[in-house]
Scaffold this active site. Structure first.
Site, PDB file in Angstrom:
ATOM      1  N   SER A 101       0.893  -1.135  -0.074  1.00  0.00           N
ATOM      2  CA  SER A 101      -0.011  -0.205  -0.083  1.00  0.00           C
ATOM      3  C   SER A 101       1.056   1.239   0.123  1.00  0.00           C
ATOM      4  O   SER A 101       1.618   1.515  -0.812  1.00  0.00           O
ATOM      5  CB  SER A 101      -0.942   0.141   1.188  1.00  0.00           C
ATOM      6  OG  SER A 101      -2.047   0.754   1.061  1.00  0.00           O
ATOM      7  N   GLU A 195      -9.461  -4.517  -6.494  1.00  0.00           N
ATOM      8  CA  GLU A 195      -9.126  -3.373  -5.401  1.00  0.00           C
ATOM      9  C   GLU A 195      -8.793  -2.073  -6.585  1.00  0.00           C
ATOM     10  O   GLU A 195      -8.607  -2.304  -7.753  1.00  0.00           O
ATOM     11  CB  GLU A 195      -7.711  -3.490  -4.744  1.00  0.00           C
ATOM     12  CG  GLU A 195      -6.522  -3.745  -5.503  1.00  0.00           C
ATOM     13  CD  GLU A 195      -5.467  -3.722  -4.839  1.00  0.00           C
ATOM     14  OE1 GLU A 195      -5.420  -2.867  -3.951  1.00  0.00           O
ATOM     15  OE2 GLU A 195      -4.529  -4.770  -4.621  1.00  0.00           O
ATOM     16  N   HIS A 225      -7.206  -5.642  -1.452  1.00  0.00           N
ATOM     17  CA  HIS A 225      -6.238  -4.769  -1.186  1.00  0.00           C
ATOM     18  C   HIS A 225      -5.282  -5.670  -0.309  1.00  0.00           C
ATOM     19  O   HIS A 225      -5.666  -6.271   0.924  1.00  0.00           O
ATOM     20  CB  HIS A 225      -6.521  -3.554  -0.603  1.00  0.00           C
ATOM     21  CG  HIS A 225      -5.534  -2.555  -0.214  1.00  0.00           C
ATOM     22  ND1 HIS A 225      -4.607  -2.009  -1.453  1.00  0.00           N
ATOM     23  CD2 HIS A 225      -5.070  -2.003   0.781  1.00  0.00           C
ATOM     24  CE1 HIS A 225      -3.837  -1.239  -0.765  1.00  0.00           C
ATOM     25  NE2 HIS A 225      -3.974  -1.165   0.473  1.00  0.00           N
TER      26      HIS A 225
END
Length: 272
Positions: A101, A195, A225
């Site tokens: 991320s 995602e 995710h």
């Protein structure tokens, strides 16, 4: 652990004594969660599995979090951690950068900053669901085609804005501008097909290709995710992590003169 201004945690499921420097290779892990939440502790499960699969110790940077510590605090902490590993005695071609991320943004910023300062690059970079575009324009376009089951682009932007407040979104270190001719380490990127940040993963592939670098992008269908962190919910989590571990071991085993495979985008990874 706090040493020379570096804060983080050694996670070692490899059987080596990481903190003593007795191993010659290491993974430097950059956790995600919008620069504002999570820590080495929250990522201990994912990182311990990565350590076990690679047979390597992993150092997770506990970088400073927003809003108390806005940009470029986290990026500076990552740079400091990488330099600390070099100073400790790890050769750059025995260091792999990994992250998820927002850790993806921090990883690419580190690679760009290394090139700018002529610091040797790591052996490879492995990223799970990387965030690259902090404006979330790419994510919003993807969102119009398929909504992310975890979070909206607007909500994610609100979180990351705690880190970027007061900054123009197009300054080089936020939009991750790469100077022409920059030599990049090989990348492996994994993203879930469900995602919104699959758009960022595609963008990262384009960035690396534009500089004649190599990037293997794996899109895992219908996954969310950072699904690699959720083995109890996703049967694909462990196979994906094993593929990442194989990539890491392969890159660490290369000679400096050896080249990696050409960049590619894989929609459906082969069964593990």
């Amino acid at each position: 652990m706090t040493e020379h201004g570096v804060v983080g945690e050694w996670v070692d499921a490899s059987g080596h004594d990481a903190a003593s420097g007795s191993t010659d290779a290491v993974v430097l892990y950059l956790h995600g969660s919008a620069f504002a939440i999570c820590s080495a502790r929250t990522h201990r499960g994912l990182v311990s599995r990565l350590s076990r699969e690679t047979g390597l110790p992993v150092f997770v940077v506990d970088y400073r979090l927003a809003p108390e510590w806005p940009f470029p605090s986290a990026a500076d902490d990552v740079e400091r951690a990488y330099q600390w590993l070099l100073d400790t005695g790890y050769e750059p071609d025995r260091i792999v950068i990994a992250g998820d991320s927002a850790g993806g943004h921090l990883a690419l910023d580190l690679i760009i900053d290394n090139a700018r300062r002529r610091v040797p690059q790591p052996a490879a970079v492995v990223l799970f669901s990387p965030l690259i575009d902090l404006t979330f324009a790419l994510a919003e376009r993807r969102e119009r085609r398929r909504k992310d089951p975890m979070i909206s682009a607007a909500a994610a932007r609100a979180l990351t804005s705690l880190y970027t407040r007061g900054q123009q979104p197009h300054i080089p270190r936020l939009r991750l501008a790469i100077e022409s001719g920059t030599v990049l380490p090989p990348f492996l990127v994994q993203a879930g097909g469900a995602e919104m940040l699959v758009a960022d993963a595609d963008h990262l592939l384009e960035i690396v290709q534009s500089e004649a670098g190599t990037c293997v992008l794996e899109i895992w269908p219908d996954q969310m995710h950072v699904f690699q962190a959720l083995p109890r919910l996703s049967p694909e989590a462990d196979p994906a992590l094993r593929r990442a571990a194989r990539f890491i071991r392969a890159e660490l085993g290369r000679l400096p003169s050896e080249s990696t495979a050409s960049s590619t985008r894989i929609e459906t990874p082969c069964s593990d």
